[in-house]
Design a protein around this motif. Structure first.
Motif, PDB file in Angstrom:
ATOM      1  N   ALA A  45       0.826  -1.209   0.000  1.00 40.81           N
ATOM      2  CA  ALA A  45       0.000   0.000   0.000  1.00 40.81           C
ATOM      3  C   ALA A  45       0.861   1.261   0.000  1.00 40.81           C
ATOM      4  O   ALA A  45       0.515   2.248  -0.646  1.00 40.81           O
ATOM      5  N   TRP A  46       1.983   1.238   0.693  1.00 39.62           N
ATOM      6  CA  TRP A  46       2.869   2.397   0.720  1.00 39.62           C
ATOM      7  C   TRP A  46       3.584   2.578  -0.609  1.00 39.62           C
ATOM      8  O   TRP A  46       3.988   3.680  -0.954  1.00 39.62           O
ATOM      9  N   ARG A  47       3.762   1.499  -1.361  1.00 42.50           N
ATOM     10  CA  ARG A  47       4.527   1.585  -2.608  1.00 42.50           C
ATOM     11  C   ARG A  47       3.676   1.802  -3.845  1.00 42.50           C
ATOM     12  O   ARG A  47       4.118   2.407  -4.803  1.00 42.50           O
ATOM     13  N   ALA A  48       2.478   1.249  -3.871  1.00 42.51           N
ATOM     14  CA  ALA A  48       1.667   1.271  -5.092  1.00 42.51           C
ATOM     15  C   ALA A  48       1.075   2.657  -5.338  1.00 42.51           C
ATOM     16  O   ALA A  48       0.480   3.239  -4.446  1.00 42.51           O
ATOM     17  N   PRO A  49       1.208   3.173  -6.555  1.00 42.95           N
ATOM     18  CA  PRO A  49       0.660   4.495  -6.847  1.00 42.95           C
ATOM     19  C   PRO A  49      -0.850   4.481  -7.078  1.00 42.95           C
ATOM     20  O   PRO A  49      -1.462   5.536  -7.138  1.00 42.95           O
ATOM     21  N   ARG A  50      -1.442   3.330  -7.184  1.00 42.53           N
ATOM     22  CA  ARG A  50      -2.877   3.213  -7.413  1.00 42.53           C
ATOM     23  C   ARG A  50      -3.478   2.253  -6.397  1.00 42.53           C
ATOM     24  O   ARG A  50      -3.014   1.134  -6.230  1.00 42.53           O
ATOM     25  N   ARG A  51      -4.532   2.697  -5.738  1.00 44.37           N
ATOM     26  CA  ARG A  51      -5.215   1.864  -4.743  1.00 44.37           C
ATOM     27  C   ARG A  51      -5.672   0.539  -5.356  1.00 44.37           C
ATOM     28  O   ARG A  51      -5.568  -0.515  -4.732  1.00 44.37           O
ATOM     29  N   ALA A  52      -6.140   0.591  -6.591  1.00 44.99           N
ATOM     30  CA  ALA A  52      -6.673  -0.608  -7.245  1.00 44.99           C
ATOM     31  C   ALA A  52      -5.605  -1.689  -7.444  1.00 44.99           C
ATOM     32  O   ALA A  52      -5.938  -2.861  -7.573  1.00 44.99           O
ATOM     33  N   TRP A  53      -4.354  -1.310  -7.451  1.00 42.54           N
ATOM     34  CA  TRP A  53      -3.288  -2.287  -7.680  1.00 42.54           C
ATOM     35  C   TRP A  53      -2.913  -3.051  -6.427  1.00 42.54           C
ATOM     36  O   TRP A  53      -2.335  -4.141  -6.509  1.00 42.54           O
ATOM     37  N   ASP A  91       6.819  -5.070 -12.121  1.00 41.73           N
ATOM     38  CA  ASP A  91       6.249  -5.595 -13.369  1.00 41.73           C
ATOM     39  C   ASP A  91       5.019  -4.805 -13.800  1.00 41.73           C
ATOM     40  O   ASP A  91       4.866  -4.444 -14.960  1.00 41.73           O
ATOM     41  N   ILE A  92       4.137  -4.527 -12.842  1.00 40.96           N
ATOM     42  CA  ILE A  92       2.920  -3.779 -13.162  1.00 40.96           C
ATOM     43  C   ILE A  92       3.268  -2.366 -13.617  1.00 40.96           C
ATOM     44  O   ILE A  92       2.712  -1.859 -14.587  1.00 40.96           O
ATOM     45  N   LEU A  93       4.210  -1.732 -12.934  1.00 43.35           N
ATOM     46  CA  LEU A  93       4.615  -0.387 -13.322  1.00 43.35           C
ATOM     47  C   LEU A  93       5.177  -0.376 -14.741  1.00 43.35           C
ATOM     48  O   LEU A  93       4.894   0.537 -15.521  1.00 43.35           O
ATOM     49  N   ARG A  94       5.946  -1.381 -15.065  1.00 46.32           N
ATOM     50  CA  ARG A  94       6.502  -1.463 -16.420  1.00 46.32           C
ATOM     51  C   ARG A  94       5.400  -1.716 -17.442  1.00 46.32           C
ATOM     52  O   ARG A  94       5.378  -1.096 -18.504  1.00 46.32           O
ATOM     53  N   GLN A  95       4.498  -2.649 -17.123  1.00 49.77           N
ATOM     54  CA  GLN A  95       3.421  -2.987 -18.052  1.00 49.77           C
ATOM     55  C   GLN A  95       2.543  -1.784 -18.343  1.00 49.77           C
ATOM     56  O   GLN A  95       2.151  -1.543 -19.471  1.00 49.77           O
ATOM     57  N   TRP A 150       4.856   7.814 -11.020  1.00 48.43           N
ATOM     58  CA  TRP A 150       4.471   8.060  -9.627  1.00 48.43           C
ATOM     59  C   TRP A 150       3.753   9.402  -9.574  1.00 48.43           C
ATOM     60  O   TRP A 150       4.311  10.426  -9.899  1.00 48.43           O
ATOM     61  N   LEU A 151       2.506   9.360  -9.165  1.00 50.85           N
ATOM     62  CA  LEU A 151       1.720  10.588  -9.111  1.00 50.85           C
ATOM     63  C   LEU A 151       1.428  11.020  -7.685  1.00 50.85           C
ATOM     64  O   LEU A 151       0.682  11.960  -7.462  1.00 50.85           O
ATOM     65  N   GLY A 152       1.983  10.312  -6.724  1.00 48.33           N
ATOM     66  CA  GLY A 152       1.771  10.689  -5.337  1.00 48.33           C
ATOM     67  C   GLY A 152       0.413  10.308  -4.790  1.00 48.33           C
ATOM     68  O   GLY A 152       0.061  10.704  -3.688  1.00 48.33           O
ATOM     69  N   ALA A 153      -0.370   9.534  -5.538  1.00 49.05           N
ATOM     70  CA  ALA A 153      -1.700   9.137  -5.063  1.00 49.05           C
ATOM     71  C   ALA A 153      -1.588   7.820  -4.325  1.00 49.05           C
ATOM     72  O   ALA A 153      -2.103   6.815  -4.747  1.00 49.05           O
ATOM     73  N   GLU A 154      -0.912   7.831  -3.225  1.00 44.78           N
ATOM     74  CA  GLU A 154      -0.640   6.608  -2.501  1.00 44.78           C
ATOM     75  C   GLU A 154      -1.685   6.344  -1.444  1.00 44.78           C
ATOM     76  O   GLU A 154      -2.392   7.229  -1.010  1.00 44.78           O
ATOM     77  N   VAL A 155      -1.743   5.092  -1.024  1.00 44.59           N
ATOM     78  CA  VAL A 155      -2.723   4.660  -0.043  1.00 44.59           C
ATOM     79  C   VAL A 155      -2.104   4.770   1.343  1.00 44.59           C
ATOM     80  O   VAL A 155      -1.028   4.249   1.578  1.00 44.59           O
ATOM     81  N   ALA A 156      -2.757   5.430   2.243  1.00 47.12           N
ATOM     82  CA  ALA A 156      -2.265   5.514   3.615  1.00 47.12           C
ATOM     83  C   ALA A 156      -2.662   4.259   4.363  1.00 47.12           C
ATOM     84  O   ALA A 156      -3.784   3.800   4.239  1.00 47.12           O
ATOM     85  N   PRO A 157      -1.732   3.669   5.100  1.00 47.86           N
ATOM     86  CA  PRO A 157      -2.104   2.520   5.913  1.00 47.86           C
ATOM     87  C   PRO A 157      -3.168   2.905   6.933  1.00 47.86           C
ATOM     88  O   PRO A 157      -3.197   4.036   7.401  1.00 47.86           O
ATOM     89  N   GLU A 158      -4.021   1.959   7.230  1.00 51.08           N
ATOM     90  CA  GLU A 158      -5.085   2.211   8.205  1.00 51.08           C
ATOM     91  C   GLU A 158      -4.466   2.386   9.585  1.00 51.08           C
ATOM     92  O   GLU A 158      -3.537   1.678   9.960  1.00 51.08           O
ATOM     93  N   VAL A 159      -4.995   3.308  10.343  1.00 51.24           N
ATOM     94  CA  VAL A 159      -4.546   3.543  11.714  1.00 51.24           C
ATOM     95  C   VAL A 159      -5.686   3.136  12.629  1.00 51.24           C
ATOM     96  O   VAL A 159      -6.795   3.649  12.508  1.00 51.24           O
ATOM     97  N   PRO A 160      -5.426   2.170  13.531  1.00 51.81           N
ATOM     98  CA  PRO A 160      -6.517   1.732  14.396  1.00 51.81           C
ATOM     99  C   PRO A 160      -7.023   2.855  15.282  1.00 51.81           C
ATOM    100  O   PRO A 160      -6.248   3.681  15.747  1.00 51.81           O
TER     101      PRO A 160
END
Length: 193
Positions: A41-49, A88-92, A97-107
């Motif tokens: 989640a911290w690395r992927a630029p798209r939530r859907a990925w 692989d997905i980034l290459r495909q 990187w657009l900075g639209a990253e997913v923040a980890p959930e905080v309990p």
């Protein structure tokens, strides 16, 4: 759950899973699914990925189970699979990187509304500061601080030298401190006005 599953190392569980022991896989999944998800989640630029990459990592682990040889920590091996899938997905998709990253959930907790609001603001500031780091620095920081990996494990996952990892961590912490100190200074100025 049998005591042997709880006391076995990850590497032992993976070897058992390679021999066909499904409860060993379940224990590995229990131990590492949340950490792997946070890492991706911290690395992927798209939530859907994120879900796709995590599922692919577990599927790749399953496919490689019979040939597994513990040369590094299991967690390092698993995270390396996920990282490679993300690359692989980034290459495909030729993504940037657009900075639209997913923040980890905080309990949540039982804080007052004011405390809860302040905590959310602090988490948002921290997340924004981490997201603003260069990719290599962010990756090293997340692996160390959120996944508890050693410098040597981070070097294995990222394919970088241990000294390079140390430098990335040092620069990441310097940039975070500067960013957060600046945000705190701006916030205190706004409060005085």
């Amino acid at each position: 759950m049998p005591d042997t599953l709880l006391t076995a190392t990850d590497e032992e569980l993976m070897l058992r899973y390679g021999a066909g022991d499904l409860p060993s896989f379940r224990e590995l999944y229990r131990r590492h699914s949340q950490g792997l998800y946070r890492f991706v989640a911290w690395r992927a630029p798209r939530r859907a990925w994120v879900d796709e990459i995590v599922q692919d990592a577990w599927a790749s682990l399953h496919a490689a189970r019979t040939g597994y040889q513990p040369q590094a920590a299991f967690r390092t091996y698993l995270y390396q699979i996920a990282r490679n899938r993300l690359i692989d997905i980034l290459r495909q998709k030729e993504a940037l990187w657009l900075g639209a990253e997913v923040a980890p959930e905080v309990p949540g907790d039982t804080a007052s509304p004011q405390q809860s609001f302040e905590q959310k603001q602090q988490h948002a500031l921290l997340h924004a500061a981490i997201a603003a780091l260069p990719v290599e620095q962010r990756e090293a920081l997340v692996l160390q601080q959120f996944s508890g990996m050693s410098i040597q494990d981070i070097a294995v996952v990222t394919g970088a030298e241990a000294e390079t990892v140390k430098s990335r961590l040092r620069y990441a912490m310097q940039k975070l401190r500067a960013q957060l100190d600046g945000e705190i200074g701006r916030a205190s100025c706004r409060e005085r006005v």
